[in-house]
Design a protein around this motif. Structure first.
Motif, PDB file in Angstrom:
ATOM      1  N   PHE A   1      36.667  53.660  39.954  1.00  0.00           N
ATOM      2  CA  PHE A   1      36.051  53.191  38.711  1.00  0.00           C
ATOM      3  C   PHE A   1      36.773  51.949  38.184  1.00  0.00           C
ATOM      4  CE2 PHE A   1      35.950  53.090  34.086  1.00  0.00           C
ATOM      5  CZ  PHE A   1      34.603  53.215  33.794  1.00  0.00           C
ATOM      6  N   PHE A   2      38.096  52.012  38.147  1.00  0.00           N
ATOM      7  CA  PHE A   2      38.849  50.913  37.540  1.00  0.00           C
ATOM      8  C   PHE A   2      38.889  49.672  38.420  1.00  0.00           C
ATOM      9  CE2 PHE A   2      40.733  54.426  34.988  1.00  0.00           C
ATOM     10  CZ  PHE A   2      40.364  53.930  33.744  1.00  0.00           C
ATOM     11  N   ILE A   3      38.775  49.837  39.735  1.00  0.00           N
ATOM     12  CA  ILE A   3      38.682  48.670  40.607  1.00  0.00           C
ATOM     13  C   ILE A   3      37.389  47.912  40.324  1.00  0.00           C
ATOM     14  CG2 ILE A   3      38.269  47.961  42.994  1.00  0.00           C
ATOM     15  CD1 ILE A   3      41.181  48.402  42.410  1.00  0.00           C
ATOM     16  N   ILE A   4      36.297  48.658  40.182  1.00  0.00           N
ATOM     17  CA  ILE A   4      35.017  48.016  39.862  1.00  0.00           C
ATOM     18  C   ILE A   4      35.083  47.363  38.482  1.00  0.00           C
ATOM     19  CG2 ILE A   4      32.530  48.363  39.599  1.00  0.00           C
ATOM     20  CD1 ILE A   4      32.901  50.934  41.328  1.00  0.00           C
ATOM     21  N   LEU A   5      35.680  48.067  37.526  1.00  0.00           N
ATOM     22  CA  LEU A   5      35.809  47.516  36.174  1.00  0.00           C
ATOM     23  C   LEU A   5      36.627  46.233  36.178  1.00  0.00           C
ATOM     24  CD1 LEU A   5      35.360  47.761  33.136  1.00  0.00           C
ATOM     25  CD2 LEU A   5      37.358  49.255  33.008  1.00  0.00           C
ATOM     26  N   PHE A   6      37.693  46.206  36.966  1.00  0.00           N
ATOM     27  CA  PHE A   6      38.528  45.001  37.060  1.00  0.00           C
ATOM     28  C   PHE A   6      37.717  43.831  37.608  1.00  0.00           C
ATOM     29  CE2 PHE A   6      41.160  42.336  39.893  1.00  0.00           C
ATOM     30  CZ  PHE A   6      41.974  41.748  38.941  1.00  0.00           C
ATOM     31  N   MET A   7      36.915  44.083  38.633  1.00  0.00           N
ATOM     32  CA  MET A   7      36.087  43.026  39.207  1.00  0.00           C
ATOM     33  C   MET A   7      35.084  42.491  38.190  1.00  0.00           C
ATOM     34  SD  MET A   7      35.257  44.456  43.034  1.00  0.00           S
ATOM     35  CE  MET A   7      36.507  44.411  44.327  1.00  0.00           C
ATOM     36  N   LEU A   8      34.491  43.407  37.436  1.00  0.00           N
ATOM     37  CA  LEU A   8      33.505  42.999  36.440  1.00  0.00           C
ATOM     38  C   LEU A   8      34.165  42.231  35.292  1.00  0.00           C
ATOM     39  CD1 LEU A   8      31.412  46.285  36.368  1.00  0.00           C
ATOM     40  CD2 LEU A   8      30.696  44.099  37.325  1.00  0.00           C
ATOM     41  N   LEU A   9      35.363  42.641  34.916  1.00  0.00           N
ATOM     42  CA  LEU A   9      36.106  41.901  33.888  1.00  0.00           C
ATOM     43  C   LEU A   9      36.388  40.476  34.349  1.00  0.00           C
ATOM     44  CD1 LEU A   9      38.643  44.529  32.495  1.00  0.00           C
ATOM     45  CD2 LEU A   9      36.941  43.282  31.168  1.00  0.00           C
ATOM     46  N   LEU A  10      36.748  40.332  35.616  1.00  0.00           N
ATOM     47  CA  LEU A  10      36.983  38.997  36.157  1.00  0.00           C
ATOM     48  C   LEU A  10      35.708  38.161  36.094  1.00  0.00           C
ATOM     49  CD1 LEU A  10      38.778  36.953  37.561  1.00  0.00           C
ATOM     50  CD2 LEU A  10      38.268  38.061  39.741  1.00  0.00           C
TER      51      LEU A  10
END
Length: 235
Positions: free
Chosen positions: A105-114
């Motif tokens: 979940f947090f890997i995807i969230l990090f990508m989306l934040l970028l």
């Protein structure tokens, strides 16, 4: 958690996921570059607030790109484990299931934040490139336009992560995600409780309501997904 995040980052390091991270904001900005390039006099000539109009034009594509990005990234990151049949091996390691799940979940969230950071910067450069520098730059509105849809879309991120990890056949989460994405754009009668509508920040309520609801509901769905993953048999 840090070790799990590092491991997942290594898994996606040489994948095309990072291209998708850049493609979303690049595509949204590029569409408006073409739009203003073709209709500059019409869009700017009679405008009372050129920055606000620019944000309005960008917002019509931002939520669409975000929702499609969530759907595709969640599916592809879960597919790494599905295709390699590595769930049992992964869960046999001395690491808690909830950490394995939340790491995805947090890997995807990090990508989306970028992607949101790139959209924020791209919006500023686009406005300056269009000659809007003489007008006051509404940084607050640009931040809202860039990051509010992601926060409002956290329930969708949690749902797509849950579905993508649960189903080996990624056609199921992809179908649900794509249908949820296009539904708000084809019907103005979608009720406010339909969470795929929240990232558009459009409805009977103020945008901050969708952000607060997205944050609260997203956390609840994330924890429900973790509980289900802890109890589920994996292949």
């Amino acid at each position: 958690m840090l070790a799990a995040l590092q491991a997942d980052l290594l898994k996606v390091k040489r994948k095309w996921f990072w291209f998708l991270v850049f493609l979303g904001p690049f595509g949204v900005i590029s569409l408006q570059m073409v739009n203003y390039g073709v209709r500059y006099d019409y869009l700017v000539g009679g405008s009372k607030d050129v920055w606000r109009d620019l944000l309005g034009n960008l917002n019509s594509f931002t939520s669409l790109a975000l929702l499609l990005g969530i759907t595709i990234l969640a599916s592809q990151i879960a597919s790494i484990e599905h295709q390699q049949s590595s769930w049992k091996h992964l869960l046999s390691l001395p690491i808690k299931r909830r950490v394995v799940y939340s790491s995805k979940f947090f890997i995807i969230l990090f990508m989306l934040l970028l992607s949101c950071v790139l959209l924020f910067g791209g919006t500023i450069f686009l406005g300056l490139g269009l000659g809007f520098g003489s007008s006051p730059m509404p940084l607050d509105d640009i931040l809202i336009s860039s990051f509010y849809p992601l926060i409002a879309g956290l329930p969708i991120l949690a749902i797509q992560t849950w579905l993508s990890i649960t189903f080996d056949n990624q056609a199921i989460p992809l179908t649900i995600g794509i249908f949820g994405t296009i539904a708000p754009f084809f019907s103005s009668n979608i009720p406010d409780w339909f969470i795929w509508k929240w990232p558009t920040l459009m409805g009977d309520k103020e945008p901050i309501w969708y952000v607060a609801a997205g944050l609260a509901v997203g956390i609840v769905i994330l924890f429900l997904g973790m509980i289900d993953f802890q109890k589920r048999d994996v292949k």
